[in-house]
Write a protein that holds these residues in place. Sequence first.
Motif, PDB file in Angstrom:
ATOM      1  N   VAL A 189      -1.730   3.296   6.616  1.00  0.00           N
ATOM      2  CA  VAL A 189      -2.534   2.101   6.329  1.00  0.00           C
ATOM      3  C   VAL A 189      -1.650   0.869   6.454  1.00  0.00           C
ATOM      4  CG1 VAL A 189      -3.840   0.894   4.535  1.00  0.00           C
ATOM      5  CG2 VAL A 189      -4.126   3.368   4.846  1.00  0.00           C
TER       6      VAL A 189
ATOM      7  N   ASP B  22       0.882  -1.199   0.000  1.00  0.00           N
ATOM      8  CA  ASP B  22       0.000   0.000   0.000  1.00  0.00           C
ATOM      9  C   ASP B  22       0.898   1.221   0.000  1.00  0.00           C
ATOM     10  OD1 ASP B  22      -3.187   0.548   1.534  1.00  0.00           O
ATOM     11  OD2 ASP B  22      -1.875   2.095   0.623  1.00  0.00           O
ATOM     12  N   ASP B  23       0.488   2.251  -0.755  1.00  0.00           N
ATOM     13  CA  ASP B  23       1.335   3.457  -0.824  1.00  0.00           C
ATOM     14  C   ASP B  23       1.187   4.306   0.430  1.00  0.00           C
ATOM     15  OD1 ASP B  23      -1.317   3.979  -1.634  1.00  0.00           O
ATOM     16  OD2 ASP B  23      -0.716   5.897  -2.518  1.00  0.00           O
ATOM     17  N   ASP B  24       0.115   4.105   1.173  1.00  0.00           N
ATOM     18  CA  ASP B  24      -0.111   4.926   2.360  1.00  0.00           C
ATOM     19  C   ASP B  24       0.526   4.265   3.568  1.00  0.00           C
ATOM     20  OD1 ASP B  24      -2.484   7.230   3.192  1.00  0.00           O
ATOM     21  OD2 ASP B  24      -1.556   5.991   4.775  1.00  0.00           O
TER      22      ASP B  24
END
Lengths: 875, 134
Positions: B11, B6-8
């Motif tokens: 998260v 995930d890029d975040d």
Amino acid sequence: MEAVKSRRLSLLPGRQVTARPSALPPAVQIVGAAVLVAVAYYLGARIGEQLRFLPVTTSVLWPPNAILTAALLLTRPRRWWIYLLAALPAHVLGLPAARASSFGLALFVTNCSEALIAAIAVRSLTDAPGRFDTLRRMAAFIIGAVLVAPFVSSFADAALVAGFKGEPYWLVWRTRFFSNMLTELTLVPAIVVAITHGRQWLQHASLRRRLEAVGLAVVPFGMWTLVMLAVEHSSAFRASPGVPLALLLPALSWAAVRFGPGGTSVSLLTTVLLVVWSGSHGNGPFSTIQLAEGVLALQIFLTAVGIPLLLLAAVIDERQRAQQALQERLRFEELLSRLSGAFVHLPAHAMDAAFESWLRQLGEFLGLDRVTLYRFSRELGEFLVAYAWSAPGVAPVSRVSVIRDFPWLVPQILREQPVGFSRLEELPAEAMREAETFRRRGVRSNLAIPLVAGGRVLGSLAFVTVASERDWPDELVQRLQLVGEVFANALAQKEAEDALRSSEVMKSAILASLASGVAVLDRHGRIVEVNDHWARSAREGGVFGAEVGVDGSFLGACWKAALDGVPVAREAMIGTEAVLNGSRTGFALEYASGSPGAGRWLALSVVPLKGPDGGAVVSHTDVTERKHAEMEAQRSRQELAHFTRVSTMGELTASLAHELNQPLTGILANAQAAQRFLDARPPDIGEIRAILSDIVDDDKRAGEVIQRLREFLRKGEAELSLLDINVLVRDVVKLVTSDALIRNITIRLDLAAEGPTVSADRVQLQQLVLNLLLNAMEAMTECDREHRRVVVRTRLTESPAVHVEIEDAGSGLRSGTEDLVFEPFYTTKHSGMGMGLSIARSIVEAHGGAIWAVNNASRGSTFHFTVPLARVKAS
Amino acid sequence: MVCVVDDDMSVRRGLERLLRSAGYLVTTFGSAREFLDRRDPASPRCLVLDIRMPGQNGLDLQQALVASGQEIPVVFITGNGDIPMAVRAMKAGAVDFLAKPFDDKELLDAVREAIDRSDRARQSVAPRRQIAGS
């Protein structure tokens, strides 16, 4: 015709009364004159024959010589031969002794020689041989005609008589000499004056003069009758013939004093005839002495008395005329001085009456029938009757086209040259049209004087006679030119005043028509003039609630209002003062008066009055409606901007959901992980602490997203603040990051090293950048994923301003639409209103910047905008 | 062994903790490229994959893995999923398709399912190998 000189009367031939030509042709005139001379010669000879103290041959008077002399004096030398020749038949007929005898013909030659010598001698001594009205002219006549001619001609005469009749030479010479002398003395002036002035005297002499002349004619007869009675009854009268003759002197003196040389001459003639008549009938004082001696004594006596009397008469005549001329000039000059005084300081409204009155006075003074003042209208190229006077019973001037009816006269007037004629016959052939016009109008003589002022012909003054002909001597023309100057100056003054008045009228009309209050200030700020609107608004509260009208001080009113706490009043005072002292070229401000919302908006502007005395013009305008309209427009713009922001956000919903979901996902995952960690025995406190810290961060992050959103959607008025353009660009890019992600678009930032600061409204500038970014992203919907890239650059320009470029790799703008894209409702999309770029433009322009779009060399297009850098305030 | 891509970051960290609390061994990656570069080729039995990521997205990565024959069971997570996207993911063999934010139970169930599927796949592969080896 004399050579025409500038500003002098253009003289027409035969102006002098003495040379007045009659309507008859010259040849007929000469023949008539010759016949007249012949008849006179004949009658003169017959009378001369009678005037003899018989049996003496020589007449006491011998008129033929004097008649010839008078004829020659009145004519030009080249015509003398005509009259001399005309006298020959009269001589032959009149003298029975001369018939068919060489003696008679020789006598004619000597008679002619006397007349010729007299005429030549007088002509050489005087300027006017036919006039005896000055001492000099009379002396010339006496020397030439009375002394020299009889003296010289009597030698030949005496030789003839001595030769043919054998009478003693010197006796003949003596009697001839005295006889001719007395004849010349008594007859020539009488004849000449009768011819030149007789008709005029008979026509114009007053009744008193006529009665006096009759008296003068009767008195010598009465006196002579008395003398006759005295001679018979008194030895005293008989003792000396001089005594009765002396009694005739009063009558002669009377004639000399009252009737001039002509009258004196006639009176002398009467005396001679009376004495000779009574003498030849054996009565009178000379009948007692020897006849020849008696005749001689009579001749000597009358000559000796006649010469000084004629000279005296000439002197008196000269004096009288000089005095008369002087008096007339004085009267005229008095008239002129009253005239020129009359127009000085005369108000324009009184001028019409003054012109009318002075035309009448001039006309009456000069005895004219009509005086008309024409004004030259440059616009019409025509002379119009401005004022006119006509003598009672004379028809008023007819209104005709001057230019049409006076084609010869008008150009001369326009060349500033007076034109006059004494009789219609004097008009030259070129003036045919004028002659016809004058004749139709019954004009007998006319003088037109140009009215010149300031190098301009303003009109013409026409002096007219209709009842009789009239001369216009140079002196009179010169005086009337002076009158013309006075009239011209008055006309010019009136024109100037009329122009001033009409400009005043125009100015007041303009001022009155203005919807603004206007006040003119002098250089001290005192109000010198206001228009109606100012006066009205002054009553309703005026400027800053101060009622200030003419003579009030505008600066004072401002000052008072400033003291009362009106903030703009101080500004107005300072600005007005600056305009008045020349340090500012104008000043304007707008202010609200009355309660906010319900009050009025007013604009005050002050401009300098360009003039030697300085001053300023203040205008005060109610701009409430304009202001309301402006505010309304601004509100509409803001609402529209807000609406587009809201709708923009609608487009970004998916992106925003993603933006919020990320932190929410983090929070939920972290929180549930924490619950699980808490269930563990022993719980991992360190882990839980880290989790809580992450939850707080995520929550803040979510809060920021919402904050940004709220700020962006805030509805409100523009509010300028100092903004770092780089920060602003980054913020906006954050708003669209998720959207870009969804659309597979990369956004690259290439920002200036140091964040340029602009003074702008944050929300508006954000909206500007957002609109351009969304526009760039929208442009790439159709293109390959690998090309989907937006580059945002910021840099400083020289101006100094910040220059922002937003480059896309989309389809580019259709050629020719680079400017159209900024027009409202211009759109190429299926959805959307086409307002985004239009709003972008209005935002840039509101910030004093520029916006434009160009297609890139390779693909896509780049949108540019500039916003001036904030001026760093010196602190 | 579970991999999270995930890029975040937040998260990633939340999911890592959740999965760890459930007893999994977790490795996280910020992007598809990072996963492909750094992963241990043999180990992952489940891939928790975000769809929207800069660069190569989740669906691309799944397809790339399928194409290269590495059939790791994938649990997709997305912030704004739509039906076509879910259909496409399921067709390509995804175990589940979760919309952010999701409950821990959903995720853990999906991960268990994925690991089971992975285990089944290994069991079925082994005899095939034997057959192949024989």
